[in-house]
Design an enzyme around this catalytic site. Structure first.
Site, PDB file in Angstrom:
ATOM      1  N   ASP A  96     -23.381  -6.586  -6.970  1.00 26.03           N
ATOM      2  CA  ASP A  96     -22.065  -6.814  -6.373  1.00 26.03           C
ATOM      3  C   ASP A  96     -22.149  -6.466  -4.893  1.00 26.03           C
ATOM      4  O   ASP A  96     -23.166  -5.945  -4.432  1.00 26.03           O
ATOM      5  CB  ASP A  96     -20.995  -5.964  -7.063  1.00 26.03           C
ATOM      6  N   GLY A 119     -13.242  -6.008 -12.048  1.00 30.02           N
ATOM      7  CA  GLY A 119     -12.414  -5.758 -13.220  1.00 30.02           C
ATOM      8  C   GLY A 119     -13.007  -6.331 -14.489  1.00 30.02           C
ATOM      9  O   GLY A 119     -12.921  -5.726 -15.551  1.00 30.02           O
ATOM     10  N   ILE A 120     -13.616  -7.503 -14.395  1.00 29.93           N
ATOM     11  CA  ILE A 120     -14.291  -8.080 -15.561  1.00 29.93           C
ATOM     12  C   ILE A 120     -15.704  -7.533 -15.646  1.00 29.93           C
ATOM     13  O   ILE A 120     -16.185  -7.147 -16.712  1.00 29.93           O
ATOM     14  CB  ILE A 120     -14.364  -9.623 -15.455  1.00 29.93           C
ATOM     15  N   GLY A 121     -16.370  -7.475 -14.489  1.00 32.88           N
ATOM     16  CA  GLY A 121     -17.776  -7.095 -14.446  1.00 32.88           C
ATOM     17  C   GLY A 121     -18.096  -5.766 -15.096  1.00 32.88           C
ATOM     18  O   GLY A 121     -19.111  -5.632 -15.777  1.00 32.88           O
ATOM     19  N   ASP A 166     -10.401 -19.021 -24.000  1.00 34.34           N
ATOM     20  CA  ASP A 166      -9.396 -19.925 -24.549  1.00 34.34           C
ATOM     21  C   ASP A 166      -9.568 -20.039 -26.056  1.00 34.34           C
ATOM     22  O   ASP A 166      -8.588 -20.078 -26.811  1.00 34.34           O
ATOM     23  CB  ASP A 166      -9.504 -21.305 -23.901  1.00 34.34           C
ATOM     24  N   ARG A 204      -4.810 -20.769 -11.108  1.00 34.08           N
ATOM     25  CA  ARG A 204      -6.236 -20.518 -10.882  1.00 34.08           C
ATOM     26  C   ARG A 204      -6.692 -21.262  -9.623  1.00 34.08           C
ATOM     27  O   ARG A 204      -7.573 -20.821  -8.896  1.00 34.08           O
ATOM     28  CB  ARG A 204      -7.061 -20.951 -12.090  1.00 34.08           C
ATOM     29  N   ARG A 259      -6.045 -13.678 -10.169  1.00 33.70           N
ATOM     30  CA  ARG A 259      -4.711 -14.172  -9.841  1.00 33.70           C
ATOM     31  C   ARG A 259      -3.693 -13.034  -9.745  1.00 33.70           C
ATOM     32  O   ARG A 259      -3.840 -11.994 -10.392  1.00 33.70           O
ATOM     33  CB  ARG A 259      -4.217 -15.131 -10.941  1.00 33.70           C
ATOM     34  N   HIS A 271     -10.464 -25.318 -18.135  1.00 33.69           N
ATOM     35  CA  HIS A 271     -10.082 -23.910 -18.257  1.00 33.69           C
ATOM     36  C   HIS A 271      -8.926 -23.582 -17.307  1.00 33.69           C
ATOM     37  O   HIS A 271      -9.015 -22.666 -16.491  1.00 33.69           O
ATOM     38  CB  HIS A 271     -11.307 -23.027 -17.962  1.00 33.69           C
ATOM     39  N   MET A 312     -11.463 -10.920 -21.223  1.00 33.88           N
ATOM     40  CA  MET A 312     -12.415 -11.822 -20.576  1.00 33.88           C
ATOM     41  C   MET A 312     -13.827 -11.276 -20.730  1.00 33.88           C
ATOM     42  O   MET A 312     -14.751 -12.031 -21.018  1.00 33.88           O
ATOM     43  CB  MET A 312     -12.072 -11.982 -19.090  1.00 33.88           C
TER      44      MET A 312
END
Lengths: 350, 358
Positions: free
Chosen positions: B79, B57-59, B195, B132, B126, B222, B273
């Protein structure tokens, strides 16, 4: 104009960090005072294309309001994207009852909504589902933001653009200068593949792509490509085929998991950015797009268009074609025409 | 014809880059032309970057943005599933980075050899109700394996660690690197940029300003209360009511949870992110290039407090985090927050260290 979306992303990334030593010339090009307010709506924002597209539009300093609509999932995407420290205000809308609010006041509406291909499918196989989706979204556009520039990504573009036109005509809001089928990904692919074959820096390449946005209706004009390279006829044929099948290449590589999403979002963001620049009065904004056109005897056709305050300011001609390109042009017309007619028929039936 | 002004802009940019070479080139007299310091003249300028977890999802959006970054000459996507598809997709983008895909542990070596920068978003996200730390068991193992690969195949690379819980995975990485004898504290950076991004956005909202004009330092760690925005040090200087300070601090600390809840089970922050990760990676690359004055917050091995790891502003240069800045003056509220943060952070660090040692 293409490099400037990369720079605008870069300057969004480099800006507001406490260091100021970025050497990009355009780092200070965007002052928040002189840039007009622009609302961009993404219909289908929670999908595979919609999400990265929403991210890129959030990074675009020309956007002041970003409206993310989908039938589900948009609150999450909006919350995510809203945390990014760029200028635009983000709103998420989920469900048809909120479509009007999502669209009100939009200057540009980008439509990636719909289902993607699976291996073995053509873009036309998506027709039945996506035609219905496009029809209802366009009905709402006619009602809530009839003057917006519509960037149609939903496939099959060759048919969904004519569907949109019919819906707008019925509502009495049709403006042929404001309806665009997004073919930018074909241009992006043509440039990338040409640069690889000709061994030149892709940032310097320009290749127009005309026709439509499916298989053989995609006609890259490598005879007009710059910088010039001595490619053989075989090479040109191979490049043409690869550009035409670029989408299928990704569908197969994803093996059932979808079609091009990231490169499509990238291309969609480039074209939307060009529309915004045109609206803001930037001169000489030229991109290829699938629009209502007199360039051939077909009612819709993709070619270079100059963008401005009214959308399409000028549809540019095809330029000189090689014999191979003239041949290919003739052979693509019947399929393109049939896709156009399929779209018109669908829209007038319901 | 394509617009004239864009051609001119491109030429201007190129000329200007030649006219303004990196100042450090003249200053460093004993600049050693060893393999890792040498950038080939006339060769394609740019760095080799690997993304471990590129299909996630971030990658995926991270890969898209890195493909757009002109400082990247080679982009490796690794991956355990789906990389061929993501690679084919991104490889069509008309930017100069060469993209290669790698699938599965047997290809990790090829993904990593020669890399200048390794970004690690790999792991599970999460769900509502999770902290986390709840991700620890799965993600700790993933990070350990990937870091073992780094020690073998690109021990000098700068590592940007995103996998949560960062407060523990950075110590895990450090332990793995120490065991292999390759640990360089300047080159292991926990990414806390999101953040900072959130702090800038939320503070700008309260101030009614453009977020691009606001700069909020965020220190500590974090996760939840370990995230310490230093509102007393905001640029441009401004003051907040005690209520605003409470609300802003709370919102910044729980920004991640805000998105997890809004996504209602569909994941955690991916797009913001990816943006933050690219912002930080870009700063690392500009540091590698020798640009001066590149300062960003990051979670690093640190002596700024008595804890072995802590996030604060660091100056990024050719060898990574070359200088760590102290926290600066804190007000009473922030000092109290700092004590609270340190307690939880110490536990998370311990947990990471023990995981490797057992």
């Amino acid at each position: 104009m293409r490099t400037s979306i990369v720079r605008s992303v870069q300057s969004a990334v480099a800006r507001s960090s406490s260091s100021s030593s970025s050497t990009y010339v355009c780092a200070r090009a965007y002052s928040s005072d002189s840039v007009p307010e622009r609302k961009v709506a993404v219909l289908g924002a929670a999908g595979g294309i919609g999400q990265p597209l929403a991210l890129l539009m959030k990074l675009n300093p020309l956007v002041s309001k970003l409206s993310l609509y989908d039938i589900a999932g948009t609150p999450g995407v909006a919350a995510d994207v809203s945390h990014i420290n760029t200028r635009s205000e983000v709103s998420g809308y989920a469900g048809e009852e909120h479509l009007g609010k999502a669209l009100e006041g939009a200057d540009v509406v980008i439509i990636p909504a719909g289902v993607p291909r699976k291996p073995g499918m053509t873009r036309d196989d998506l027709f039945n589902i996506n035609a219905g989706i496009v029809k209802s979204l366009c009905t709402a556009i006619a009602k809530y933001c009839p003057h917006a520039l519509v960037n149609m990504i939903s496939n099959p573009v060759n048919s969904t653009v004519p569907i949109a036109a019919e819906v707008f005509k019925k509502a009495g809001t049709y403006d042929e200068k404001r309806l665009f089928g997004v073919t930018t990904l074909d241009v992006v692919r043509a440039k990338t593949f040409y640069a690889g074959k000709a061994n030149v820096n892709v940032a310097e390449v320009n290749v127009p792509v005309i026709g439509g946005h499916a298989g053989i209706t995609i006609l890259p004009l490598f005879s007009q490509a710059t910088p010039k390279a001595n490619l053989s006829d075989e090479d040109i044929k191979a490049l043409t085929k690869r550009t035409q099948d670029g989408g299928t290449e990704v569908v197969e590589a994803k093996a059932g998991k979808g079609s091009a999403t990231l490169s499509m979002a990238y291309a969609g963001a480039i074209f939307a950015d060009a529309c915004l620049k045109g609206l803001n009065g930037v001169p000489d904004v030229v991109e290829c797009s699938y629009v209502q056109s007199n360039v051939t005897e077909l009612p819709f056709f993709a070619s270079k268009v100059r963008l401005g305050k009214n959308g399409v300011e000028e549809v540019l001609g095809l330029g000189p074609l090689s014999d191979y390109e003239k041949e290919t042009l003739e052979s693509l017309k019947p399929e393109l025409l049939s896709s156009i007619e399929k779209g018109i028929k669908f829209a007038s039936q319901s | 014809m394509e617009s004239i002004s864009s051609d001119v802009k491109q030429r201007l940019a190129r000329i200007s880059a030649h006219l303004n070479p990196s100042p450090n080139l003249q200053v460093e007299e004993n600049w050693v032309l060893s393999g890792e310091n040498c950038r080939a003249k006339g060769g394609s300028p740019g760095f080799k970057v690997a993304i471990l977890g590129a299909s996630g999802g971030i990658g995926q959006p991270l890969a898209m943005l890195m493909k757009m970054n002109p400082l990247v000459s080679v982009l490796h996507l690794y991956d355990v599933a789906n990389t061929p598809g993501v690679t084919a997709d991104i490889s069509h983008m008309d930017t100069s980075a060469v993209v290669r895909g790698f699938l599965g542990p047997q290809q990790l070596e090829d993904a990593l050899v020669g890399m200048d920068l390794v970004i690690i978003p790999a792991g599970v996200p999460r769900k509502p109700g999770m902290t986390r730390d709840d991700l620890f068991n799965i993600n700790a193992g993933i990070v350990k394996t990937l870091c073992e690969g780094i020690t073998k195949f690109c021990p000098n690379a700068i590592v940007n660690l995103i996998s949560n819980p960062v407060n523990s995975t950075v110590p895990i990485a450090a332990e793995v690197f120490k065991r292999a004898g390759t640990f360089d504290p300047k080159r292991l950076l926990g990414v806390t940029m999101l953040d900072v991004v959130r702090a800038n956005t939320f503070v700008a909202e309260v101030l009614g300003r453009d977020p691009r004009e606001v700069d909020v330092p965020v220190v500590g760690g974090h996760a939840g209360v370990t995230i310490l925005p230093l509102l007393s040090q905001v640029k441009p200087p401004c003051s907040f009511t005690p209520k605003e300070i409470d609300q802003l601090t709370d919102r910044i600390q729980n920004g991640g949870t805000e998105v997890v809840e809004a996504k209602a089970g569909a994941g955690s922050a991916t797009l913001s992110m990816a943006y933050a990760a690219v912002k930080f990676a870009d700063a690392c690359l500009r540091g590698l290039r020798g640009d001066s004055g590149i300062v960003e917050c990051s979670f690093v091995a640190s002596q700024v407090t008595e804890l072995p790891f802590f996030a604060s502003k660091v100056r990024l240069g050719r060898t990574g985090a070359e200088e760590i800045f102290s926290l600066g003056p804190l007000n009473e509220y922030e000092r109290a927050g700092l004590e609270k943060a340190k307690k939880e952070l110490a536990t998370s660090i311990e947990k990471g260290v023990s995981f490797v040692r057992k």
